[in-house]
Design a protein around this motif. Structure first.
Motif, mmCIF file in Angstrom:
data_model
loop_
_atom_site.group_PDB
_atom_site.id
_atom_site.type_symbol
_atom_site.label_atom_id
_atom_site.label_comp_id
_atom_site.label_asym_id
_atom_site.label_seq_id
_atom_site.Cartn_x
_atom_site.Cartn_y
_atom_site.Cartn_z
ATOM 1 N N ILE A 85 44.725 37.656 37.898
ATOM 2 C CA ILE A 85 43.936 37.726 39.131
ATOM 3 C C ILE A 85 43.268 39.089 39.254
ATOM 4 C CG2 ILE A 85 44.133 37.827 41.641
ATOM 5 C CD1 ILE A 85 46.262 35.618 41.386
ATOM 6 N N ARG A 86 44.004 40.151 38.941
ATOM 7 C CA ARG A 86 43.412 41.483 39.024
ATOM 8 C C ARG A 86 42.262 41.642 38.029
ATOM 9 N NH1 ARG A 86 48.990 45.025 39.942
ATOM 10 N NH2 ARG A 86 48.962 44.864 42.228
ATOM 11 N N ALA A 87 42.440 41.090 36.828
ATOM 12 C CA ALA A 87 41.353 41.138 35.846
ATOM 13 C C ALA A 87 40.142 40.351 36.346
ATOM 14 C CB ALA A 87 41.833 40.589 34.507
ATOM 15 N N GLN A 88 40.395 39.200 36.981
ATOM 16 C CA GLN A 88 39.292 38.399 37.511
ATOM 17 C C GLN A 88 38.578 39.115 38.653
ATOM 18 O OE1 GLN A 88 41.290 34.738 38.504
ATOM 19 N NE2 GLN A 88 40.886 33.810 36.503
ATOM 20 N N ILE A 89 39.343 39.794 39.520
ATOM 21 C CA ILE A 89 38.731 40.542 40.616
ATOM 22 C C ILE A 89 37.811 41.626 40.052
ATOM 23 C CG2 ILE A 89 39.183 42.148 42.511
ATOM 24 C CD1 ILE A 89 41.799 40.611 43.010
ATOM 25 N N CYS A 90 38.315 42.359 39.057
ATOM 26 C CA CYS A 90 37.505 43.430 38.460
ATOM 27 C C CYS A 90 36.252 42.864 37.803
ATOM 28 C CB CYS A 90 38.337 44.204 37.435
ATOM 29 S SG CYS A 90 39.722 45.125 38.144
ATOM 30 N N ALA A 91 36.412 41.762 37.047
ATOM 31 C CA ALA A 91 35.261 41.171 36.362
ATOM 32 C C ALA A 91 34.250 40.619 37.365
ATOM 33 C CB ALA A 91 35.740 40.070 35.415
ATOM 34 N N ARG A 92 34.748 39.979 38.424
ATOM 35 C CA ARG A 92 33.842 39.428 39.437
ATOM 36 C C ARG A 92 33.133 40.545 40.188
ATOM 37 N NH1 ARG A 92 36.427 35.347 43.627
ATOM 38 N NH2 ARG A 92 36.756 34.245 41.664
ATOM 39 N N PHE A 93 33.848 41.612 40.455
ATOM 40 C CA PHE A 93 33.256 42.736 41.185
ATOM 41 C C PHE A 93 32.136 43.371 40.370
ATOM 42 C CE2 PHE A 93 33.285 47.366 41.953
ATOM 43 C CZ PHE A 93 32.894 47.379 43.281
ATOM 44 N N ILE A 94 32.411 43.701 39.122
ATOM 45 C CA ILE A 94 31.411 44.399 38.319
ATOM 46 C C ILE A 94 30.319 43.449 37.844
ATOM 47 C CG2 ILE A 94 32.392 44.131 36.008
ATOM 48 C CD1 ILE A 94 30.955 47.345 37.626
ATOM 49 N N GLY A 95 30.589 42.136 37.873
ATOM 50 C CA GLY A 95 29.583 41.167 37.466
ATOM 51 C C GLY A 95 28.607 40.802 38.562
ATOM 52 N N ALA A 96 28.889 41.230 39.791
ATOM 53 C CA ALA A 96 27.996 40.926 40.919
ATOM 54 C C ALA A 96 26.799 41.872 40.900
ATOM 55 C CB ALA A 96 28.754 41.068 42.234
ATOM 56 N N PRO A 97 25.715 41.520 41.576
ATOM 57 C CA PRO A 97 24.586 42.446 41.696
ATOM 58 C C PRO A 97 25.023 43.764 42.321
ATOM 59 C CG PRO A 97 23.953 40.252 42.422
ATOM 60 C CD PRO A 97 25.432 40.211 42.204
ATOM 61 N N ALA A 116 23.691 45.734 44.480
ATOM 62 C CA ALA A 116 23.580 45.821 45.942
ATOM 63 C C ALA A 116 24.802 45.210 46.614
ATOM 64 C CB ALA A 116 22.309 45.123 46.419
ATOM 65 N N HIS A 117 25.304 44.108 46.057
ATOM 66 C CA HIS A 117 26.506 43.480 46.613
ATOM 67 C C HIS A 117 27.726 44.374 46.389
ATOM 68 C CE1 HIS A 117 29.029 40.141 47.922
ATOM 69 N NE2 HIS A 117 29.853 40.490 46.949
ATOM 70 N N ILE A 118 27.784 45.051 45.246
ATOM 71 C CA ILE A 118 28.891 45.969 44.982
ATOM 72 C C ILE A 118 28.921 47.065 46.038
ATOM 73 C CG2 ILE A 118 29.711 47.741 43.377
ATOM 74 C CD1 ILE A 118 28.752 45.970 41.092
ATOM 75 N N GLU A 119 27.757 47.617 46.366
ATOM 76 C CA GLU A 119 27.708 48.664 47.389
ATOM 77 C C GLU A 119 28.141 48.133 48.754
ATOM 78 O OE1 GLU A 119 24.380 51.898 46.038
ATOM 79 O OE2 GLU A 119 23.653 50.101 47.055
ATOM 80 N N GLN A 120 27.736 46.915 49.076
ATOM 81 C CA GLN A 120 28.099 46.337 50.374
ATOM 82 C C GLN A 120 29.593 46.037 50.460
ATOM 83 O OE1 GLN A 120 25.591 42.906 50.711
ATOM 84 N NE2 GLN A 120 23.702 44.103 50.813
ATOM 85 N N THR A 121 30.179 45.608 49.345
ATOM 86 C CA THR A 121 31.609 45.265 49.352
ATOM 87 C C THR A 121 32.450 46.488 49.646
ATOM 88 O OG1 THR A 121 31.222 43.486 47.759
ATOM 89 C CG2 THR A 121 33.492 44.294 47.991
ATOM 90 N N GLY A 122 32.181 47.570 48.993
ATOM 91 C CA GLY A 122 32.868 48.819 49.278
ATOM 92 C C GLY A 122 34.215 48.939 48.586
ATOM 93 N N ASN A 123 34.645 50.181 48.482
ATOM 94 C CA ASN A 123 35.892 50.499 47.784
ATOM 95 C C ASN A 123 37.109 49.921 48.483
ATOM 96 O OD1 ASN A 123 38.330 52.602 47.731
ATOM 97 N ND2 ASN A 123 37.301 52.683 45.739
ATOM 98 N N ALA A 124 37.139 50.007 49.824
ATOM 99 C CA ALA A 124 38.341 49.603 50.565
ATOM 100 C C ALA A 124 38.646 48.120 50.367
ATOM 101 C CB ALA A 124 38.167 49.913 52.049
ATOM 102 N N ARG A 125 37.603 47.290 50.412
ATOM 103 C CA ARG A 125 37.828 45.840 50.266
ATOM 104 C C ARG A 125 38.348 45.497 48.868
ATOM 105 N NH1 ARG A 125 39.735 42.035 49.952
ATOM 106 N NH2 ARG A 125 39.055 39.878 50.279
#
Length: 559
Positions: free
Chosen positions: A83-95, A97-106
């Motif tokens: 799950i952690r690997a999937q979260i990382c892959a999904r996070f870095i695979g997103a556009p 602009a979406h990465i900036e909106q998601t933010g570190n805390a989330r």
């Protein structure tokens, strides 16, 4: 998608095997109680004959519970890592602009809290299955003893379940609030570390942070989670009270429940025995509920953003230029509670050219650089490579042309995508950038990062040079350099990059060095305020970039 369906087939098979072992453990536990009740009912007459079955059932319970727990530990830890690997892959695979909106805390909350809750939920599955089988087996045994006892037991369980379910829904509301507050708390934890220097310098700030924002976040998580879990345990306590009430009625009001002594003994033993598994079963439900909520939050992370297509090899053509044609972008500016609009802008970077981008703070310089580099998609207009429009759905291909050192850069501990031949070139660049007395590269890893911000920026530029890409973006790179190396950067490093055929975009305020540039472009309020002008050095003709990862022109000794 459910959690179980997202797991690979091997883990799902392990779950089935562990579930079977859990059910077998529960069934054998009920068998042990039945044997005990039989011995008590016959006052020990058949004890010798039942000793061997009892021992066999006890060993079976031990073996099945151990097997189920071990297998579910493997499943939960494997699922946690996956799950952690999937979260990382999904996070870095997103556009981006979406990465900036998601933010570190989330993202931190998903990696630390949500994924852990999911793993904890998987780890209690054997408890749920085993105790569910014990409860069902005990009810079946009570039905065999007397249908009256079975009816009483079912009535109690139904009443307790109704009360529990009613409070369960109330508890989930508070647990959801706690999860949302946890995201905010992770942001406060990050601020605590990142702002430690400022907090140490100012006691008033320190007090305000610790007893203001941080304390409020801690209290929000504590209060919501305490309310939610307290409601769960109040429901559990009420269920236990119902069981004791019925046992008291059977034992102390025999006329109200006319049962045979043997049946009464079996009824009491079963009710006393069923209480612990039922409580364990209900105690495990909060973990399952939190796991379900956590997995839903993980699934929601990036669900509203389509993943980008992976990068493909670019055509083997000499690099000529990258450009923006009528491109625009906009984003919400929280500080001013308004949207910032960039463009439409026209900008071209050609091979062997140095372009300075200048402007005041907040004018849109970094946004323009990110738009040019393909980190932001153009809302209107287009990006171009060698004069041809870039397909917006394949910005990853276009981004492969760029290396960048932004003002808020991150320096990784290792040279990612490491080629063993990089070490020698990297160390020559380290010497060239006057860092050889402090750091070196060994096996693709910097020996230290305990350097000043300016020195770490030099390492970041070295990494960018090792990537061997034809376009280089430097955002306020010289701002943290000492005067001596600033002179070297503008007078030697940039011309050498130009000589390699690179297109270099430099965001700078150092007007004394504007003459180094081929063109100087000024931007104000998201618009190019004046046409590009010559900086004094002629641009070279377009040429192919040097062989990737083996150009060591910068490694020559300083003049």
């Amino acid at each position: 998608m459910t959690l179980l369906s997202s797991l690979p087939r091997k883990l799902r098979f392990t779950i089935v095997l562990a579930a079977a072992a859990s059910l077998a453990a529960g069934l054998c536990s009920v068998g042990m109680i039945a044997v005990i009740n039989r011995v008590l009912a016959t006052q020990g007459a058949g004890a010798a004959r039942l000793a061997l079955p009892f021992a066999a059932l006890a060993l079976a319970v031990l073996a099945c519970r151990t097997l189920a727990s071990t297998l579910f530990v493997q499943v939960s830890q494997s699922a946690l890592a996956r799950i952690r690997a999937q979260i990382c892959a999904r996070f870095i695979g997103a556009p981006y602009a979406h990465i900036e909106q998601t933010g570190n805390a989330r993202v931190q909350a998903a990696l630390a809290d949500d994924s852990t809750h999911v793993a904890n939920g998987l780890s209690v599955i054997p408890v749920v299955l085993t105790n569910a089988m014990v409860v069902l087996g005990c009810l079946a045994y009570l039905a065999w003893l007397s249908w009256q006892t079975f009816a009483i037991a079912c009535a109690i369980i139904l009443a307790g379940s109704w009360f529990y379910h009613r409070n369960h829904r109330r508890a989930l509301v508070h647990l959801k609030q706690a999860s949302a507050a946890q995201d905010v708390l992770h942001g406060q934890f990050k601020a605590l570390v990142a702002g430690a220097r400022e907090l140490k310098l100012n006691q008033d700030k320190q007090h305000g942070f610790l007893h203001g924002a941080l304390e409020a976040s801690l209290e929000a998580v504590r209060a919501a989670r305490t309310r939610g879990l307290s409601i769960f345990f109040v429901a559990l306590g009420f269920g236990s009270f119902l069981f004791f009430a019925v046992i008291g009625g059977v034992l102390f009001a025999p006329r109200a429940t006319p049962l045979a002594p043997a049946v009464m003994t079996g009824f009491t033993i079963m009710f006393l025995y069923i209480m612990s598994p039922l409580e364990s079963l209900l105690n495990a439900l909060p973990a399952l509920s939190m796991a379900r909520l956590a997995y839903a939050r993980i699934e929601a992370l990036g669900a509203d953003a389509e993943p980008e297509a992976p990068a493909r090899p670019l055509p083997a053509a000499p690099f000529v230029s990258v450009a923006l044609a009528g491109a625009s972008h906009r984003y919400f500016h929280e500080a001013e509670n308004s949207f910032f609009a960039l463009g439409p802008v026209d900008l071209e970077l050609r091979a062997g050219e140095i372009v300075f981008l200048v402007g005041g703070n907040g004018s849109g310089k970094t946004t323009l650089a990110k738009l040019l580099a393909g980190l932001y998609p153009a809302l209107a207009g287009e990006a171009r490579y060698n004069g041809a429009a870039v397909d917006p759905t394949h910005l990853a291909d276009y981004r492969a042309l760029f290396s960048a050192v932004f003002s808020d850069f991150h320096l990784f501990e290792t040279l990612l995508a490491h080629d063993p031949r990089d070490d020698a070139l990297a160390n020559r660049l380290v010497e060239r950038f006057q860092l050889g007395h402090k750091v070196s590269v060994r096996d693709g890893r910097f020996t230290t990062q305990a350097l000043s911000q300016g020195q770490r920026k030099r390492l970041a530029l070295i990494v960018a040079c090792l990537e061997g890409r034809p376009v280089l973006v430097l955002d306020e790179w010289a701002a943290d350099q000492d005067p001596l190396f600033k002179e070297i950067f503008y007078r030697e490093v940039l011309p050498e990059l130009r000589a390699q055929g690179k297109a270099v975009l430099v965001i700078s305020h150092d007007d004394r060095y504007f003459g180094v540039a081929d063109r100087v472009i000024r931007i104000e309020n998201g618009q190019i305020a004046q046409p590009a002008r010559d900086g004094g050095a002629p641009a070279q003709a377009p040429q192919a970039p040097p062989a990737r990862r083996h150009d060591d022109a910068l490694a020559a000794p300083a003049a």
